[in-house]
Every structure is written in C-alpha cells, then in structure tokens.
Design a protein around this motif. Structure first.
Motif, PDB file in Angstrom:
ATOM      1  N   UNK A   1      -0.068   5.474  -4.256  1.00  0.00           N
ATOM      2  CA  UNK A   1       0.084   6.573  -4.594  1.00  0.00           C
ATOM      3  C   UNK A   1       0.621   7.511  -5.378  1.00  0.00           C
ATOM      4  N   UNK A   2       1.078   6.947  -6.521  1.00  0.00           N
ATOM      5  CA  UNK A   2       1.144   8.407  -7.650  1.00  0.00           C
ATOM      6  C   UNK A   2       2.274   6.945  -8.782  1.00  0.00           C
ATOM      7  N   UNK A   3       1.734   7.880 -10.012  1.00  0.00           N
ATOM      8  CA  UNK A   3       2.383   6.945 -10.999  1.00  0.00           C
ATOM      9  C   UNK A   3       2.906   8.142 -11.576  1.00  0.00           C
ATOM     10  N   UNK A   4       4.380   7.761 -12.136  1.00  0.00           N
ATOM     11  CA  UNK A   4       4.950   8.494 -13.271  1.00  0.00           C
ATOM     12  C   UNK A   4       4.778   7.665 -14.682  1.00  0.00           C
ATOM     13  N   UNK A   5       4.095   8.344 -15.832  1.00  0.00           N
ATOM     14  CA  UNK A   5       4.193   7.564 -16.417  1.00  0.00           C
ATOM     15  C   UNK A   5       4.856   7.900 -17.885  1.00  0.00           C
ATOM     16  N   UNK A   6       5.156   7.159 -18.691  1.00  0.00           N
ATOM     17  CA  UNK A   6       6.687   8.311 -19.827  1.00  0.00           C
ATOM     18  C   UNK A   6       5.876   7.505 -21.483  1.00  0.00           C
TER      19      UNK A   6
ATOM     20  N   UNK B   1      -7.748  10.168 -19.115  1.00  0.00           N
ATOM     21  CA  UNK B   1      -7.915  10.266 -17.883  1.00  0.00           C
ATOM     22  C   UNK B   1      -6.321  10.705 -16.914  1.00  0.00           C
ATOM     23  N   UNK B   2      -5.540   9.940 -17.656  1.00  0.00           N
ATOM     24  CA  UNK B   2      -3.904  10.464 -16.773  1.00  0.00           C
ATOM     25  C   UNK B   2      -3.788  11.888 -16.709  1.00  0.00           C
TER      26      UNK B   2
ATOM     27  N   UNK C   1      -0.976  11.165 -11.192  1.00  0.00           N
ATOM     28  CA  UNK C   1      -0.464  10.531 -11.808  1.00  0.00           C
ATOM     29  C   UNK C   1       0.624  11.827 -12.791  1.00  0.00           C
ATOM     30  N   UNK C   2       2.087  11.135 -13.324  1.00  0.00           N
ATOM     31  CA  UNK C   2       2.684  12.417 -13.957  1.00  0.00           C
ATOM     32  C   UNK C   2       3.231  12.255 -15.215  1.00  0.00           C
ATOM     33  N   UNK C   3       2.456  12.859 -16.458  1.00  0.00           N
ATOM     34  CA  UNK C   3       2.430  13.059 -17.294  1.00  0.00           C
ATOM     35  C   UNK C   3       3.844  12.587 -17.911  1.00  0.00           C
ATOM     36  N   UNK C   4       4.632  12.226 -18.462  1.00  0.00           N
ATOM     37  CA  UNK C   4       5.650  12.938 -19.709  1.00  0.00           C
ATOM     38  C   UNK C   4       6.009  12.786 -20.777  1.00  0.00           C
ATOM     39  N   UNK C   5       6.218  12.858 -21.791  1.00  0.00           N
ATOM     40  CA  UNK C   5       6.058  13.157 -23.386  1.00  0.00           C
ATOM     41  C   UNK C   5       7.680  11.568 -23.963  1.00  0.00           C
ATOM     42  N   UNK C   6       7.042  10.851 -23.334  1.00  0.00           N
ATOM     43  CA  UNK C   6       7.931   9.922 -24.034  1.00  0.00           C
ATOM     44  C   UNK C   6       9.388  10.775 -24.405  1.00  0.00           C
ATOM     45  N   UNK C   7      10.049  10.477 -22.469  1.00  0.00           N
ATOM     46  CA  UNK C   7      11.410  11.887 -23.429  1.00  0.00           C
ATOM     47  C   UNK C   7      12.519  10.929 -21.958  1.00  0.00           C
ATOM     48  N   UNK C   8      12.139   9.224 -21.609  1.00  0.00           N
ATOM     49  CA  UNK C   8      12.734   9.357 -20.747  1.00  0.00           C
ATOM     50  C   UNK C   8      14.187   8.807 -21.100  1.00  0.00           C
ATOM     51  N   UNK C   9      14.210   8.353 -22.762  1.00  0.00           N
ATOM     52  CA  UNK C   9      15.345   8.570 -23.490  1.00  0.00           C
ATOM     53  C   UNK C   9      14.685   8.389 -24.539  1.00  0.00           C
TER      54      UNK C   9
ATOM     55  N   UNK D   1       1.258  -0.806   0.629  1.00  0.00           N
ATOM     56  CA  UNK D   1       0.249   0.075   0.083  1.00  0.00           C
ATOM     57  C   UNK D   1       0.953   0.921   0.223  1.00  0.00           C
ATOM     58  N   UNK D   2       0.789   2.285  -0.980  1.00  0.00           N
ATOM     59  CA  UNK D   2       0.730   3.023  -1.034  1.00  0.00           C
ATOM     60  C   UNK D   2       2.296   3.449  -1.414  1.00  0.00           C
ATOM     61  N   UNK D   3       2.582   2.103  -2.559  1.00  0.00           N
ATOM     62  CA  UNK D   3       3.669   2.554  -3.697  1.00  0.00           C
ATOM     63  C   UNK D   3       2.803   3.509  -4.936  1.00  0.00           C
ATOM     64  N   UNK D   4       4.535   3.105  -5.394  1.00  0.00           N
ATOM     65  CA  UNK D   4       4.703   4.062  -6.275  1.00  0.00           C
ATOM     66  C   UNK D   4       5.474   3.574  -7.676  1.00  0.00           C
ATOM     67  N   UNK D   5       4.290   4.075  -9.242  1.00  0.00           N
ATOM     68  CA  UNK D   5       4.921   2.987 -10.543  1.00  0.00           C
ATOM     69  C   UNK D   5       5.603   4.163 -11.103  1.00  0.00           C
TER      70      UNK D   5
END
Length: 311
Positions: free
Chosen positions: A245-250, A262-263, A269-277, A217-221
């Motif tokens: 608790x929260x998800x950061x999705x790239x 809905x994201x 939810x934190x959305x980043x625009x496919x910039x991880x690498x 419970x309370x994990x992050x993704x």
C-alpha cells in the motif's frame, strides 16, 4: 602518561562534540588526557571515529587500544583490512529513543490511516474507524538494541509484534523468530513491516520480490535501517500493482537520494532524508567515555563488532 584521544571525523563535527566529550571524560574520571584532531598516529590511545573521516589507514596507529565508532552502522569500515584494533559501534540512549519515536510515529500514521485525513480533504464524508492496535500485526526485522526498543514500545501500545533476527532472541511480549523459515513466517503476518537489520552481504535485497509477495496484500513498509535491504525495482513494482500500500523510506543506496529517482514522485512512497535517528553528541559522549574508562581498567569494551558477522 596522559591518554591521547584522537577525534577522527569531519572538521564540522569537532565543534559539536568537543565540549560534550570533555564533560563526559571528566565525569568518568579519565584524569590527564589530550583530546584533539591532530595527534601523531603512533601516540594515539583511542580513536573517536566516524567512517567518513579522512582516517582510512589504521596501520600507523600501533598503540591504539580501541576505535570507538560514532555511528550505529559499521558496514563502511568492517571490511577495512588495516583496521585490526578493537572496533566498537555506537549504541546509546539518544540514538535509541530517537529511533523509537520515529518508528512509532510512522507506525501509528499507517495504523490510523492519517494520510487520508491529512491529504484527502475533498469534501467527502468517509465513515469508518481504524482497527484497534491488537488487530494490526507489526513485524520488525532486526532485534538489536534499536529493533528491540521499537518492538517493546509497539507491544506496549497493544500491537501484536513479531520480531525476526539472524540468531534467536527473547524479548518479553514479542514473538521472536529466526532462520529462513522464521523470516517467511514473520513476513506473512506483517501488515506493517519495519526494517532494522544491519546491512551485510547476507541482508542485501532481503526484501526482494519473493519477500514482498509473502507479505499480506495492502501491507506497509517502514525502512529506517539501510537502503540496500530493499530491492528497489521489486518494491516499485509491488507499489504499482497495489500489493504494497505504501512505503516510508529514510535510507537509500545513494544518499542524498538523486532528484530523478522514481521514489520522489511516487504517490505511494514517503521519502525522509535519513532523519529517523542520529547520534546525539551528549549521550554518545557518555558511551565513548565509558568505553575508554573500561579499556583503561582492563575491562572488555562495550558493543564490540564481530568482524565475521559484520556488526
């Protein structure tokens, strides 16, 4: 006879890649070669390839010794039945270091609780330091080149890191698990979960309702891998009820992410625009050049894709 190397990607990529490729080819001593976006298929020796290229039928490329992918992901082309030539995916230092930096940054963000200080300036003096890294278990699903590099970096920072992969791996300083039972064990300890497994039919919806319920419970993704690894409806439900608790999705099933998804508006939810690498032209060119050198020397190509596994 000169080598004929076809650059098969979208036209705007040519200006970015031409100079680094030529420099890398000259450094590798390839000798006399032609590098162009316009070579008759029957004359092509190697294809420098992006899956969104107009080239989708490989049947005419009867002389081609290798298709050298510019992307780490190959799921868009492994099912192409006309592609019978050897296929190599992109594994390069620039791609790897970029992923390590992005994953480490978001892991530390969650570990240190930075969002509360960045976005919670409400005049309330809230005391309480975060735990030390040694008390924050991190799980990384996928121990290929990118997953391994991220696991090693986070372990070096003091996090207890568990890695899971389809086949058993050995990474010093990392608890390595495999198989279905190993996956459940890896999820059960994951206060922070990083997804870096390749996308195949077997990994679609890997993170479903059952997987989410297995996590603490309370994990992050953190997902810089592939969008379809996550069952979106299941994740939204677990974010809404507070179990996650929260998800950061790239990465997402549809990119760009539709404006009405809905994201975008979800507070957890934190959305980043496919910039991880991203593939860096200078370092990718060196990998491409080395593979062509190896092919011409009769040596096996690096990073060959197993068509049965899909990566």
């Amino acid at each position: 006879m000169p080598l004929n190397i076809l650059f098969a990607a979208r036209p705007e990529r040519w200006a970015e890649y031409e100079t680094p490729l030529r420099a890398a080819f000259d450094k590798a001593g390839l000798g006399d070669y032609t590098l162009s976006m316009d070579i008759p298929p029957e004359d092509v020796d190697y294809i420098v390839y992006a899956p969104n290229s107009p080239v989708q039928d490989f049947t005419p490329y009867t002389r081609t010794k290798g298709v050298l992918n510019l992307w780490a992901g190959v799921e868009q082309i492994t099912g192409n039945e006309t592609l019978t030539q050897p296929l190599a995916r992109m594994v390069d230092d620039g791609l790897e270091r970029g992923m390590v930096e992005w994953v480490t940054g978001h892991t530390l963000r969650y570990h240190l609780g930075m969002d509360a200080h960045l976005f919670g300036q409400d005049g309330v003096w809230r005391k309480g330091a975060p735990p030390l890294a040694k008390d924050r278990p991190v799980t990384i699903l996928g121990l290929g080149a990118l997953g391994r590099a991220c696991a090693e970096t986070l372990a070096h920072l003091g996090f207890p890191v568990t890695g899971w992969s389809r086949s058993q791996k050995d990474v010093p300083g990392v608890t390595c698990l495999s198989g279905d039972d190993g996956l459940r064990r890896a999820l059960a300890s994951a206060q922070i979960l990083v997804l870096l497994v390749p996308y195949t039919p077997q990994t679609e919806n890997l993170i479903d309702a059952d997987a989410l319920d297995t996590m603490p419970a309370g994990a992050f993704i953190i997902n810089p891998g592939r969008g379809p690894l996550i069952d979106d409806d299941a994740l939204l439900a677990r974010l809404d009820d507070g179990h996650i608790a929260h998800a950061t999705l790239d990465v997402f099933r549809t990119e760009p992410l539709p404006a009405d998804h809905p994201y975008w508006a979800h507070p957890k939810v934190t959305v980043t625009p496919h910039i991880a690498s991203d593939t860096r032209a200078d370092t990718a060119a060196e990998v491409i050049a080395e593979n062509i050198r190896r092919g011409e020397a009769g040596e096996p190509l690096l990073h060959l894709v197993d068509r049965d596994l899909g990566y």
